[in-house]
Design a protein around this motif. Structure first.
Motif, mmCIF file in Angstrom:
data_model
loop_
_atom_site.group_PDB
_atom_site.id
_atom_site.type_symbol
_atom_site.label_atom_id
_atom_site.label_comp_id
_atom_site.label_asym_id
_atom_site.label_seq_id
_atom_site.Cartn_x
_atom_site.Cartn_y
_atom_site.Cartn_z
ATOM 1 N N ASP A 192 -28.529 22.761 -88.195
ATOM 2 C CA ASP A 192 -29.441 23.394 -88.963
ATOM 3 C C ASP A 192 -30.678 23.972 -88.351
ATOM 4 O OD1 ASP A 192 -31.250 24.049 -90.996
ATOM 5 O OD2 ASP A 192 -31.258 22.258 -92.135
ATOM 6 N N PRO A 197 -35.609 34.433 -87.187
ATOM 7 C CA PRO A 197 -35.275 34.512 -88.247
ATOM 8 C C PRO A 197 -33.936 34.923 -88.481
ATOM 9 C CG PRO A 197 -36.747 36.160 -88.375
ATOM 10 C CD PRO A 197 -36.706 35.496 -86.930
ATOM 11 N N GLY A 227 -32.905 25.328 -89.307
ATOM 12 C CA GLY A 227 -34.325 25.172 -90.199
ATOM 13 C C GLY A 227 -34.928 26.098 -90.774
ATOM 14 N N HIS A 228 -34.207 27.604 -90.804
ATOM 15 C CA HIS A 228 -34.572 28.763 -91.512
ATOM 16 C C HIS A 228 -33.744 28.547 -92.922
ATOM 17 C CE1 HIS A 228 -35.965 30.521 -88.010
ATOM 18 N NE2 HIS A 228 -34.852 30.493 -87.435
ATOM 19 N N ARG A 229 -34.621 28.931 -93.971
ATOM 20 C CA ARG A 229 -33.860 29.205 -95.402
ATOM 21 C C ARG A 229 -33.908 30.726 -95.780
ATOM 22 N NH1 ARG A 229 -32.589 25.104 -93.401
ATOM 23 N NH2 ARG A 229 -32.538 23.062 -94.087
ATOM 24 N N GLY A 230 -32.840 31.049 -96.197
ATOM 25 C CA GLY A 230 -32.855 32.622 -96.794
ATOM 26 C C GLY A 230 -32.746 33.360 -95.672
ATOM 27 N N TYR A 231 -32.547 34.588 -96.097
ATOM 28 C CA TYR A 231 -32.792 35.749 -95.216
ATOM 29 C C TYR A 231 -34.257 36.331 -94.921
ATOM 30 C CZ TYR A 231 -27.676 36.280 -95.579
ATOM 31 O OH TYR A 231 -26.266 36.007 -95.703
ATOM 32 N N ASP A 233 -31.821 38.748 -103.689
ATOM 33 C CA ASP A 233 -32.993 37.814 -103.161
ATOM 34 C C ASP A 233 -34.185 38.881 -102.920
ATOM 35 O OD1 ASP A 233 -32.698 39.250 -100.620
ATOM 36 O OD2 ASP A 233 -31.805 37.502 -99.602
#
Length: 135
Positions: free
Chosen positions: A102, A22, A104-108, A125
């Protein structure tokens, strides 16, 4: 699935097959200086899944004296930070901003070294925050 990335001038390019770690945001003073911003968004990839497509010979590195192995690797042409392996050469730390595809991960997934973040930074966040690195 594979994802590709490259530096600003395109001289250095790489590809990663399979799953990546991640994306995390490091707020330590070293990462702030390397990125020129409030932190350094990075993820890891297994070395077995990572390969250089071009430009590996043009990569330069700076190893911080007394930095416990900390280094910055960058394109010798444009200066973009580029991936580098850990001391065991089992994983690569990959600057997320280099990705052309991309992941595929979103955000930290997390914020690390929050205790030394720049005083002007507000983390807004819901990702977990760690005062130092992962314990």
């Amino acid at each position: 699935m594979s994802i590709r990335g490259s530096c600003l001038c395109g001289s250095v390019a790489f590809e990663i097959d399979g799953k990546t770690g991640p994306i995390g945001q490091c707020h330590c003073s070293k990462c702030r200086k390397v990125s020129g911003t409030d932190g350094n968004a990075v993820f890891y990839a297994n070395a077995d899944n990572f390969r250089w497509l071009r430009g590996e010979q043009g990569i330069r590195s700076y190893r911080l004296p007394d930095g416990n192995g900390w280094q910055s690797s960058f394109c010798g042409t444009c200066g973009s930070p580029v991936p580098h392996s850990d001391n065991s050469e089992k994983i690569y730390f990959v600057p997320a901003g280099l990705l052309d595809d991309d992941p595929g991960h979103r955000g930290y997934a997390a914020h690390v070294h929050v205790a030394s973040k720049a005083p002007w930074v507000e983390i807004t966040d819901d990702a977990p925050q760690f005062p130092e690195g992962f314990d």
